[in-house]
Enzyme design. Structure first.
Site, mmCIF file in Angstrom:
data_model
loop_
_atom_site.group_PDB
_atom_site.id
_atom_site.type_symbol
_atom_site.label_atom_id
_atom_site.label_comp_id
_atom_site.label_asym_id
_atom_site.label_seq_id
_atom_site.Cartn_x
_atom_site.Cartn_y
_atom_site.Cartn_z
ATOM 1 N N TYR A 48 0.843 -1.207 0.000
ATOM 2 C CA TYR A 48 0.000 0.000 0.000
ATOM 3 C C TYR A 48 0.867 1.240 0.000
ATOM 4 O O TYR A 48 1.955 1.243 0.585
ATOM 5 C CB TYR A 48 -0.861 -0.027 1.268
ATOM 6 C CG TYR A 48 -1.795 1.139 1.463
ATOM 7 C CD1 TYR A 48 -2.891 1.323 0.626
ATOM 8 C CD2 TYR A 48 -1.595 2.051 2.501
ATOM 9 C CE1 TYR A 48 -3.769 2.385 0.829
ATOM 10 C CE2 TYR A 48 -2.465 3.113 2.703
ATOM 11 C CZ TYR A 48 -3.556 3.276 1.869
ATOM 12 O OH TYR A 48 -4.428 4.307 2.063
ATOM 13 N N ASP A 62 -1.265 15.504 6.651
ATOM 14 C CA ASP A 62 -2.124 14.725 5.754
ATOM 15 C C ASP A 62 -3.427 15.488 5.497
ATOM 16 O O ASP A 62 -4.495 15.068 5.915
ATOM 17 C CB ASP A 62 -2.386 13.361 6.428
ATOM 18 C CG ASP A 62 -3.166 12.406 5.552
ATOM 19 O OD1 ASP A 62 -3.274 12.648 4.334
ATOM 20 O OD2 ASP A 62 -3.682 11.416 6.105
ATOM 21 N N ASP A 89 -3.411 5.425 -2.102
ATOM 22 C CA ASP A 89 -4.369 6.322 -1.470
ATOM 23 C C ASP A 89 -4.473 7.568 -2.345
ATOM 24 O O ASP A 89 -3.552 8.379 -2.394
ATOM 25 C CB ASP A 89 -3.804 6.662 -0.076
ATOM 26 C CG ASP A 89 -4.669 7.594 0.722
ATOM 27 O OD1 ASP A 89 -5.634 8.129 0.178
ATOM 28 O OD2 ASP A 89 -4.343 7.790 1.914
ATOM 29 N N ASP A 91 -6.575 9.959 -1.951
ATOM 30 C CA ASP A 91 -7.239 11.025 -1.194
ATOM 31 C C ASP A 91 -8.609 11.367 -1.811
ATOM 32 O O ASP A 91 -9.408 10.487 -2.054
ATOM 33 C CB ASP A 91 -6.350 12.272 -1.112
ATOM 34 C CG ASP A 91 -5.201 12.125 -0.104
ATOM 35 O OD1 ASP A 91 -5.172 11.126 0.629
ATOM 36 O OD2 ASP A 91 -4.333 13.013 -0.059
ATOM 37 N N HIS A 116 -7.752 4.199 -3.969
ATOM 38 C CA HIS A 116 -9.024 4.535 -3.308
ATOM 39 C C HIS A 116 -9.224 6.041 -3.259
ATOM 40 O O HIS A 116 -8.297 6.815 -3.116
ATOM 41 C CB HIS A 116 -9.172 3.864 -1.943
ATOM 42 C CG HIS A 116 -8.227 4.295 -0.867
ATOM 43 N ND1 HIS A 116 -8.327 5.493 -0.213
ATOM 44 C CD2 HIS A 116 -7.176 3.651 -0.311
ATOM 45 C CE1 HIS A 116 -7.373 5.572 0.710
ATOM 46 N NE2 HIS A 116 -6.643 4.475 0.660
ATOM 47 N N GLU A 118 -11.770 9.087 -1.612
ATOM 48 C CA GLU A 118 -12.629 9.285 -0.436
ATOM 49 C C GLU A 118 -13.621 10.436 -0.624
ATOM 50 O O GLU A 118 -13.440 11.287 -1.509
ATOM 51 C CB GLU A 118 -11.771 9.501 0.809
ATOM 52 C CG GLU A 118 -11.025 10.804 0.831
ATOM 53 C CD GLU A 118 -9.793 10.784 1.738
ATOM 54 O OE1 GLU A 118 -9.124 9.745 1.857
ATOM 55 O OE2 GLU A 118 -9.492 11.855 2.298
ATOM 56 N N CYS A 126 -7.024 13.109 8.229
ATOM 57 C CA CYS A 126 -6.972 11.675 8.532
ATOM 58 C C CYS A 126 -8.366 11.201 8.919
ATOM 59 O O CYS A 126 -9.079 11.878 9.662
ATOM 60 C CB CYS A 126 -5.984 11.431 9.672
ATOM 61 S SG CYS A 126 -6.237 9.842 10.492
ATOM 62 N N ARG A 161 -13.781 5.069 -0.702
ATOM 63 C CA ARG A 161 -13.711 5.142 0.760
ATOM 64 C C ARG A 161 -14.778 6.091 1.240
ATOM 65 O O ARG A 161 -14.934 7.180 0.679
ATOM 66 C CB ARG A 161 -12.319 5.638 1.160
ATOM 67 C CG ARG A 161 -12.249 6.190 2.576
ATOM 68 C CD ARG A 161 -10.822 6.459 3.003
ATOM 69 N NE ARG A 161 -10.739 7.537 3.955
ATOM 70 C CZ ARG A 161 -9.616 7.947 4.521
ATOM 71 N NH1 ARG A 161 -8.460 7.370 4.212
ATOM 72 N NH2 ARG A 161 -9.615 8.940 5.383
ATOM 73 N N GLU A 191 -14.266 3.778 6.449
ATOM 74 C CA GLU A 191 -13.244 4.351 7.328
ATOM 75 C C GLU A 191 -13.752 4.515 8.752
ATOM 76 O O GLU A 191 -14.915 4.891 8.985
ATOM 77 C CB GLU A 191 -12.798 5.702 6.749
ATOM 78 C CG GLU A 191 -11.787 6.474 7.589
ATOM 79 C CD GLU A 191 -10.421 5.812 7.713
ATOM 80 O OE1 GLU A 191 -10.344 4.621 8.088
ATOM 81 O OE2 GLU A 191 -9.409 6.497 7.453
ATOM 82 N N ASN A 213 -9.202 -0.951 7.791
ATOM 83 C CA ASN A 213 -8.029 -0.113 8.067
ATOM 84 C C ASN A 213 -7.557 -0.338 9.503
ATOM 85 O O ASN A 213 -8.189 0.115 10.447
ATOM 86 C CB ASN A 213 -8.424 1.354 7.852
ATOM 87 C CG ASN A 213 -7.244 2.296 8.034
ATOM 88 O OD1 ASN A 213 -6.115 1.873 8.239
ATOM 89 N ND2 ASN A 213 -7.514 3.593 7.951
#
Ligand SMILES: C[C@](O)(C(=O)O)[C@H](CC(=O)O)C(=O)O
Ligand SMILES: [Mg+2]
Length: 301
Positions: A48, A62, A89, A91, A116, A118, A126, A161, A191, A213
């Site tokens: 990942y 982040d 990721d 985002d 993924h 989100e 986060c 996500r 998540e 996760n």
């Protein structure tokens, strides 16, 4: 030697077959390309690339400051050295739905197996923090659809996500996940679920592969691989685990060096020179040019 021999298409097929198998895919976060190689050597099924880690290694929070091209370049360095499928990721997709489409193509070109996306707003945070804000379901549906349509390889896995659990509750998170699947998501990342019962409820409600996760210092429990497999989850994610471990070791090492004036007491905890050379494959390079590896290391180094 210089790179692996498997193609992105083969790795995407591999990931999809593993997800269909009912067996758990263990997915540690690769801190860097070298770590990706170690993940493969230690027998894990996939690797990942964490947005949080990609930002942290640049000393950025982040919150969506890294760019799609920046992380695609890093991804390419990672996919070069591992045969494992790598999930990234992505985002929020780095902007509007059109940006999500372009990011998808950048990540395909980087040799990744999937990504993924989100449903947070652009100044994201986060998923295990409070105070998140989501885009409306319809906006995320457009984001997912744009990414799904942008794919040139249908094997490239598109995972949606949802961060809704901590904002709108479990039922809303499930409804959003279903809408994202209808829009073209192949898999879902719920998540920040709070406990095993929530993991179970999500599994019952959603009919595509699910990612769990297992990030540390978060909202949920650190479930074992056996527990996750029993719950019917398909991917166990350890996104920041090895960054945290490595940086913990760096901090302890710096304190020891400062206190003791030598790194001598740290040496037994270090990866040896010979192990480093083994991982890097010096011997294989010597087969190409004997001058690369025409030396012997003394025992124990
Ligand atoms: C998975 C995650 O998106 C990541 O960037 O690695 C983070 C992990 C973390 O911050 O612990 C997340 O939002 O869960
Ligand atoms: Mg992230």
């Amino acid at each position: 030697m210089l790179h692996t021999r498997t193609t992105p298409a083969e790795r995407r097929k591999d990931l999809r077959e593993q997800l269909a198998s009912g067996r758990l895919v263990r997915m540690p976060g690769a801190v860097n390309p070298y770590a990706a190689k170690l993940i493969q050597e230690h027998g894990f099924e996939a690797a990942y690339l964490s947005g949080g880690v990609l930002a942290a290694e640049l000393c950025l929070p982040d919150i969506g400051l890294t760019t799609a091209t920046e992380i695609a370049a890093r991804a390419q360095q990672v996919t070069r050295v591992t045969d494992l499928p790598v999930l990234i990721d992505a985002d929020t997709g780095f902007g509007a739905p059109l940006n999500a489409a372009r990011s998808t193509q950048l990540f395909e070109d980087a040799g990744l197996a999937g990504m993924h996306l989100e449903d947070q707003i652009a100044v994201k945070r986060c998923g295990h923090l409070d105070g998140k804000t989501l885009v409306p379901t319809a906006d995320m549906v457009r984001r997912v659809r744009a990414a799904a349509d942008a794919r040139r390889d249908p094997g490239f896995l598109l995972m949606a996500r949802t961060d809704a659990r901590g904002v709108e509750g479990l039922a809303a998170a499930i409804d959003r996940a279903k809408a994202y699947v209808d829009a073209g998501a192949d898999a879902v990342f719920p998540e920040a679920l709070l406990d095993e019962a929530e993991f179970e409820a999500f599994r019952k409600a959603v009919d595509v592969p699910l990612l769990a996760n297992m990030t540390e210092f978060g909202k949920g429990p650190l479930l074992t691989t056996a527990a996750l497999e029993n719950l019917g989850y398909n991917i166990a994610l350890y996104p920041v685990t090895f960054f945290r471990l490595a940086m913990g070791a760096v901090e302890e090492g710096l304190a020891t060096l400062a206190a003791e004036g030598t790194q001598e007491s740290l040496v037994p905890r270090m990866q040896t020179r010979s192990r480093l050379y083994e991982v890097l494959g010096y011997e294989e390079y010597a087969a190409f040019d004997s001058a690369v590896f025409d030396f012997r290391l003394p025992p124990g180094v």
